[in-house]
Design an enzyme around this catalytic site. Sequence first.
Site, PDB file in Angstrom:
ATOM      1  N   SER A 145      30.689  42.383  -9.414  1.00  0.00           N
ATOM      2  CA  SER A 145      31.815  41.626  -8.869  1.00  0.00           C
ATOM      3  C   SER A 145      32.502  40.892  -9.998  1.00  0.00           C
ATOM      4  O   SER A 145      31.854  40.450 -10.953  1.00  0.00           O
ATOM      5  CB  SER A 145      31.328  40.616  -7.832  1.00  0.00           C
ATOM      6  OG  SER A 145      32.365  39.717  -7.472  1.00  0.00           O
ATOM      7  N   TYR A 203      26.179  33.985  -4.084  1.00  0.00           N
ATOM      8  CA  TYR A 203      26.647  35.363  -4.277  1.00  0.00           C
ATOM      9  C   TYR A 203      26.874  35.650  -5.757  1.00  0.00           C
ATOM     10  O   TYR A 203      26.445  36.684  -6.276  1.00  0.00           O
ATOM     11  CB  TYR A 203      27.937  35.576  -3.492  1.00  0.00           C
ATOM     12  CG  TYR A 203      28.592  36.922  -3.708  1.00  0.00           C
ATOM     13  CD1 TYR A 203      28.100  38.062  -3.089  1.00  0.00           C
ATOM     14  CD2 TYR A 203      29.714  37.058  -4.528  1.00  0.00           C
ATOM     15  CE1 TYR A 203      28.701  39.296  -3.282  1.00  0.00           C
ATOM     16  CE2 TYR A 203      30.326  38.283  -4.725  1.00  0.00           C
ATOM     17  CZ  TYR A 203      29.820  39.406  -4.097  1.00  0.00           C
ATOM     18  OH  TYR A 203      30.419  40.629  -4.291  1.00  0.00           O
TER      19      TYR A 203
END
Length: 246
Positions: free
Chosen positions: A141, A155
Amino acid sequence: MTESINRVAVVTGGSRGIGAAIVRRLASKGVHVAFTYANNGGAAERTMAEVREAGGSAKAYAADAGDASAIQDVVHRVSSETGRLDIMVANAGIMLAGPPGDVSIDAFDRLMAVNVRGVFFAATAAARVMPEGGRIISIGSCLAERSAGPGTTAYTLTKAALVGMTRGLAYDFAPRGITVNLVHPGPTDTDMNPAASERAAQQRTKIALGRYGSADEIASAVAYLASPAASFITGAALAVDGGFAA
C-alpha cells in the site's frame, strides 16, 4: 502471441478488485491462474467465466487468506495438480481504520494474520516448489511509505512490514533465481475504496495526478514483475500510486 505459455500462478484474494484484475491480466499472457477467495463464491465464478470467455485458464480455490495452513494447502494442491508453480501473487488483504486505542486485540490479530502472516507463508510455501526464475510478488500500500492521516496506524504497520519481508526474502531466495518484489498501489477504484465515495475527494488532493488508479493499472505492474523482462529486479517496492508518495 502469449509470452508465458505453460506457466502457473497462484493469486490470493483473486475473486474481485485488484486481485481479479491480476488474474485476468496473467491469464491473458497465457498463464494458468489458480486464485483463492474467502467467502464470495459468486464473484469467483464470475472471474473464472471472464477468463474463460477471453480464452484463458483459471481455477478458484476456497481458502481464508488469514489461515496460513489453508494457503499452504492451496499452493501444494496447485503444484501437484499442474506439476509446477512459477508465480505467487500475495494480493489478499483487509483494511482496519480507526483510533489506535479502539483497535481490539482480536481485530489486530486478524489484520496481522491476513496482511502479514498469510503473505509470509504463501511466499515460503511457493518458494519450496518453484523452479529457478520463479516470481513472488506481494501487494502492499502507498500508506507503507506515507501516512494518509490519523486512524490508519494498524493497517499501515502491516503494509510496512511487507517492505522488510520483501527485502529479506529477496536475499533468501536469490541463490535459486527466485525474485521477490512488492507493489504499492495508491488509491485505487475498487469496492474497498471507490472513487465515488465521500472520502475520495480528500484522497485525490494527495495524488499528484489528481485521480484514482484502476485495478488494471495495478495488474499491469504485477504482470511486468512476473515477466521474464523483470529478471534483474528483486527486493524492490514499486509504487503505482499516481504520485501519492512523491
